[in-house]
Design an enzyme around this catalytic site. Structure first.
Site, PDB file in Angstrom:
ATOM      1  N   VAL A  61       0.671  -1.276   0.063  1.00 52.57           N
ATOM      2  CA  VAL A  61      -0.020   0.038   0.034  1.00 52.57           C
ATOM      3  C   VAL A  61       0.815   1.276   0.104  1.00 52.57           C
ATOM      4  CG1 VAL A  61      -0.132   0.298   2.582  1.00 52.57           C
ATOM      5  CG2 VAL A  61      -2.271   0.990   1.021  1.00 52.57           C
ATOM      6  N   TYR A  62       2.063   1.179   0.229  1.00 54.65           N
ATOM      7  CA  TYR A  62       2.943   2.248   0.360  1.00 54.65           C
ATOM      8  C   TYR A  62       3.058   2.875  -1.219  1.00 54.65           C
ATOM      9  CZ  TYR A  62       4.546   1.184   5.186  1.00 54.65           C
ATOM     10  OH  TYR A  62       4.437   0.764   6.529  1.00 54.65           O
ATOM     11  N   SER A  63       2.551   3.901  -1.118  1.00 57.67           N
ATOM     12  CA  SER A  63       2.564   4.615  -2.653  1.00 57.67           C
ATOM     13  C   SER A  63       2.077   3.830  -3.729  1.00 57.67           C
ATOM     14  CB  SER A  63       4.018   5.109  -3.147  1.00 57.67           C
ATOM     15  OG  SER A  63       4.382   6.273  -2.062  1.00 57.67           O
ATOM     16  N   ASN A  64       0.949   2.938  -3.400  1.00 58.02           N
ATOM     17  CA  ASN A  64       0.463   1.881  -4.300  1.00 58.02           C
ATOM     18  C   ASN A  64       1.268   1.179  -5.132  1.00 58.02           C
ATOM     19  OD1 ASN A  64      -2.061   1.063  -5.492  1.00 58.02           O
ATOM     20  ND2 ASN A  64      -1.664   2.240  -7.321  1.00 58.02           N
ATOM     21  N   GLY A  65       2.303   0.481  -4.405  1.00 60.87           N
ATOM     22  CA  GLY A  65       3.205  -0.394  -4.886  1.00 60.87           C
ATOM     23  C   GLY A  65       4.803   0.246  -5.432  1.00 60.87           C
TER      24      GLY A  65
END
Length: 345
Positions: A61-65
């Site tokens: 989920v960090y920066s959407n991958g």
């Protein structure tokens, strides 16, 4: 660098680990954490490895991958020198199976993470939140499949309550499935809730704490001081609402003592705050984040020295809060204290 066992496992991890949430920053939260690209990330990884920090923590989920992608590029051709920890379960889309810990989601999420990280195994996979809609048996049997396949080496959790962890461990023991060995938790001098239930659980059940946001969501960086306005450069202007709240006077009470001890030790406020955490029971590793080389090198200065017992006591006292029910009788009544002495002061 000191290395500790990750909970009741044979895996050794450094007491400081690098939080890759600052890599590839995208979105209102992560863009304020940092936006290091692959080139800058390689330099940060170089510095970490030179200092003995070989554990790198990220999440889908960090920066959407994007964090996983940048980290994968940064550790390419030196995979055998690093430990990679990633997390899944939080939403990665709007579809009905884009969140949670179902068998479908976990198998797909791990395969997606492996592609982004450019590796064929994850050293530590942690569930980012408890999925109450999926049977615990389904979650753990799937994790067992992933471990047996070699795609995952160790498993852990993050942001679970005590009963959720204990239920999961009981099911794992019943069927002979892998047990959680790590609990990634919020813990700091201005956020000591971990100590009431999760710390005793970790000690009893063999879960090592991997601490996130050890500087109280950016409040213990040394830039916030009593009587001074919040610096314009502070990310709290944009991110305070995303993190754990802290009462202002309580925060300043802790900062006052941190500043005194920093002066006594010729260290910085964040170095003192991090060093205090390293003395706490069950802590295996403390995640340090850095948007640049200067911040990283400062945080690395938290190891190689120790606070005195008087300094630790002063920090304990400044950060102490009243115990919540049902814990307060154990602190206030002698009979209770004899039955269950606290882990920490």
């Amino acid at each position: 660098m000191e290395y500790r066992s990750l909970g009741r496992s044979g895996l050794k991890v450094p007491v400081l680990s690098f939080g890759a949430g600052t890599l590839g920053g995208a979105g209102p939260l992560f863009s304020n954490w940092g936006n290091s690209d692959a080139n800058e990330a390689r330099r940060l990884v170089d510095i970490c490895l030179d200092a003995g920090v070989n554990l790198f923590d990220t999440a889908d989920v960090y920066s959407n991958g994007a964090s996983e992608e940048v980290l994968g590029e940064a550790v390419k051709n030196r995979r055998d020198r690093v430990l990679i920890s990633t997390k899944t379960s939080l939403p990665m889309g709007d579809g009905p199976n884009d969140a949670g810990s179902s068998r479908l989601r976990l198998l797909r999420s791990v395969d997606d993470a492996l592609k982004r990280l450019q590796t064929d195994y994850i050293d530590l996979l942690q569930l980012h939140a408890f999925d109450a809609a999926t049977p615990v048996e389904e979650v753990l049997s799937t994790l067992d499949t992933l471990v047996r396949s070699g795609k995952v080496r160790y498993i852990g959790v993050s942001n679970f309550s005590g009963w959720q962890i204990m239920k999961s461990l009981a099911v794992a023991d019943r069927y002979g499935w892998p047990r959680y060995v790590a609990n990634q938790v919020y813990y700091s001098l201005v956020g000591r809730d971990y100590e009431w239930d999760l710390m005793p659980l970790g000690k009893d059940q063999g879960l090592g704490a991997i601490v996130w946001s050890p500087l109280g969501w950016g409040r213990l960086t040394g830039k916030i001081r009593r009587g001074a306005p919040l610096p314009e450069t502070s990310r709290l202007h944009a991110t305070a609402s995303f993190g754990p709240p802290v009462e202002e006077e309580y925060m300043y009470r802790v900062i006052d003592v941190l500043e005194t001890i920093a002066s006594e030790t010729a260290k910085t406020v964040p170095q003192v705050a991090l060093n205090w955490l390293l003395s706490r029971p069950t802590v295996s590793s403390v995640i340090i984040g850095a948007r640049n080389e200067v911040q990283l090198r400062e945080n690395l200065g938290a190891v190689g020295w120790s606070l005195t017992s008087d300094q630790i006591a002063a920090l304990d006292q400044a950060s102490a809060v009243s115990a919540p029910y049902p814990h307060f009788p154990y602190r206030n009544q002698e009979g209770f204290a004899r039955l269950d002495p606290p882990l920490v002061g």
